[in-house]
Design an enzyme around this catalytic site. Structure first.
Site, PDB file in Angstrom:
ATOM      1  N   HIS A 165      -3.542  -8.086  -3.442  1.00  0.00           N
ATOM      2  CA  HIS A 165      -3.630  -7.118  -2.354  1.00  0.00           C
ATOM      3  C   HIS A 165      -4.007  -7.737  -0.999  1.00  0.00           C
ATOM      4  CE1 HIS A 165      -4.023  -3.138  -0.608  1.00  0.00           C
ATOM      5  NE2 HIS A 165      -5.137  -3.542  -0.043  1.00  0.00           N
ATOM      6  N   ASN A 189      -8.186  -2.661  -2.497  1.00  0.00           N
ATOM      7  CA  ASN A 189      -9.578  -2.463  -2.091  1.00  0.00           C
ATOM      8  C   ASN A 189      -9.964  -0.985  -2.019  1.00  0.00           C
ATOM      9  OD1 ASN A 189      -7.885  -2.437   0.338  1.00  0.00           O
ATOM     10  ND2 ASN A 189      -9.804  -2.131   1.432  1.00  0.00           N
ATOM     11  N   HIS A 190      -8.969  -0.083  -2.068  1.00  0.00           N
ATOM     12  CA  HIS A 190      -9.294   1.347  -2.103  1.00  0.00           C
ATOM     13  C   HIS A 190      -9.467   1.879  -3.522  1.00  0.00           C
ATOM     14  CE1 HIS A 190      -9.237   2.852   2.073  1.00  0.00           C
ATOM     15  NE2 HIS A 190      -8.591   1.717   2.268  1.00  0.00           N
ATOM     16  N   HIS A 225      -1.019   4.576  -0.502  1.00  0.00           N
ATOM     17  CA  HIS A 225      -1.968   5.560   0.075  1.00  0.00           C
ATOM     18  C   HIS A 225      -1.476   7.008   0.039  1.00  0.00           C
ATOM     19  CE1 HIS A 225      -5.112   2.872   1.436  1.00  0.00           C
ATOM     20  NE2 HIS A 225      -4.271   2.144   2.131  1.00  0.00           N
ATOM     21  N   ASP A 235      -3.987   0.097  -3.511  1.00  0.00           N
ATOM     22  CA  ASP A 235      -4.186   1.116  -2.462  1.00  0.00           C
ATOM     23  C   ASP A 235      -3.248   2.305  -2.671  1.00  0.00           C
ATOM     24  OD1 ASP A 235      -6.196  -0.467  -1.516  1.00  0.00           O
ATOM     25  OD2 ASP A 235      -5.484  -0.537   0.553  1.00  0.00           O
ATOM     26  N   ASP A 295       0.831  -1.210   0.000  1.00  0.00           N
ATOM     27  CA  ASP A 295       0.000   0.000   0.000  1.00  0.00           C
ATOM     28  C   ASP A 295       0.867   1.263   0.000  1.00  0.00           C
ATOM     29  OD1 ASP A 295      -1.495  -2.215   0.990  1.00  0.00           O
ATOM     30  OD2 ASP A 295      -2.888  -0.877   2.009  1.00  0.00           O
ATOM     31  N   HIS A 334      -2.025  -4.747   2.367  1.00  0.00           N
ATOM     32  CA  HIS A 334      -3.328  -4.555   3.009  1.00  0.00           C
ATOM     33  C   HIS A 334      -3.282  -4.311   4.513  1.00  0.00           C
ATOM     34  CE1 HIS A 334      -7.656  -4.573   2.920  1.00  0.00           C
ATOM     35  NE2 HIS A 334      -7.830  -5.784   3.384  1.00  0.00           N
TER      36      HIS A 334
END
Ligand SMILES: [Mn+2]
Length: 266
Positions: A144, A95-96, A40, A63, A38, A220
């Site tokens: 992920h 999942n984002h 982000h 992500d 991730d 994740h």
């Protein structure tokens, strides 16, 4: 990075046909691979990885947006890299990368504020082209989240296809949401809610065997130290976002070996 709607739109539109041509589960052949968890909005991690990992493929596990301060910049930077080296830079879906998550965790608001209301739709078009997982050298599954309860193998996940603006298929949803639990054999309830589940050792081993693979590498979860081995090294979690109070790491996969390095020490 200067961000204008026309620039962002151009980059996304250049990336769309490249990503659309990729299979739902990528079959990757490479001497070496760096696997990034991730990010982000951690543009610094993405920049360091892209500048300093000189050889092999680079697989980002999703992500890219929500939460961090440079969410749009991070997504655009990764797409620019994808456009310039499409076979070397591989971008999986997290999942984002869904409309549902972006509404709650900040990306929709960031896009609307900085690029104008109505701009957000270009990103959901992008998400629907992102591959779900990868298999490196017919031996390492890259995804992920982890093992979905209703899928026999990663090829079963592939048969569900890419998704729309959200993760409509329950198997694909779980591939991007599920977490491993030591001490568990099969599956159990997840604190994350929705369709999400946790999976144990036998669930992982059965899934790996049916997929013809020996190891699964996922992200994740923000593991302390950025990298963690579970189930006697059959599963690794790598996390690469510095905004979680951890040192961001990348996994390095060579012939028969998996290690990790800290992003800031690449
Ligand atoms: Mn995630």
């Amino acid at each position: 990075m200067s961000l204008s709607l026309s620039h962002v739109r151009r980059i996304v539109e250049e990336a769309l046909p490249i990503l659309s041509a990729e299979k739902p589960v990528l079959e990757i052949d490479a001497k070496g691979a760096a696997v990034v968890g991730d990010t982000h909005g951690d543009l610094e991690t993405s920049e360091l990885v892209l500048e300093r990992v000189g050889r092999g493929v680079i697989v980002f596990l999703g992500d890219y947006v929500d939460r961090g301060p440079y969410q749009i910049e991070n997504m655009v930077r990764l797409l620019e890299a994808k456009i310039s080296e499409p076979d070397r830079i591989l971008l999986l879906r997290g999942n984002h990368e869904t409309r549902e998550m972006n509404m709650y965790y900040g990306f929709y608001d960031a896009v609307s504020r900085r690029l104008g209301s109505g701009a957000y739709g270009i990103f959901t078009r992008l998400y629907s082209t992102l591959p779900i997982a990868g298999v490196l050298n017919r031996s390492v599954i890259l995804v992920h989240g982890g093992v979905p309860e209703a899928a026999a193998s990663i090829w079963d996940v592939a048969s569900r296809g890419k998704q729309g603006e959200d993760l409509e298929d329950e198997v694909v949803f779980q591939a991007l949401w599920n977490d491993p639990r030591e001490g568990l054999e099969w599956f159990g309830p997840s604190p994350r809610g929705g369709y999400a589940r946790v999976f144990g050792r036998r669930a992982l081993e059965k899934f790996l065997e049916a997929s013809g693979c020996g190891v699964l590498v996922r992200s994740h979860e923000p593991v302390a130290g950025g990298f963690e081995a579970l189930f006697d090294g059959k599963l690794y979690t790598v996390f690469s976002c510095r905004f979680y109070g951890i040192k961001p790491a990348v996994a390095e996969i060579g012939a028969g070996s998996i290690g990790f390095r800290y992003v800031d020490e690449l």
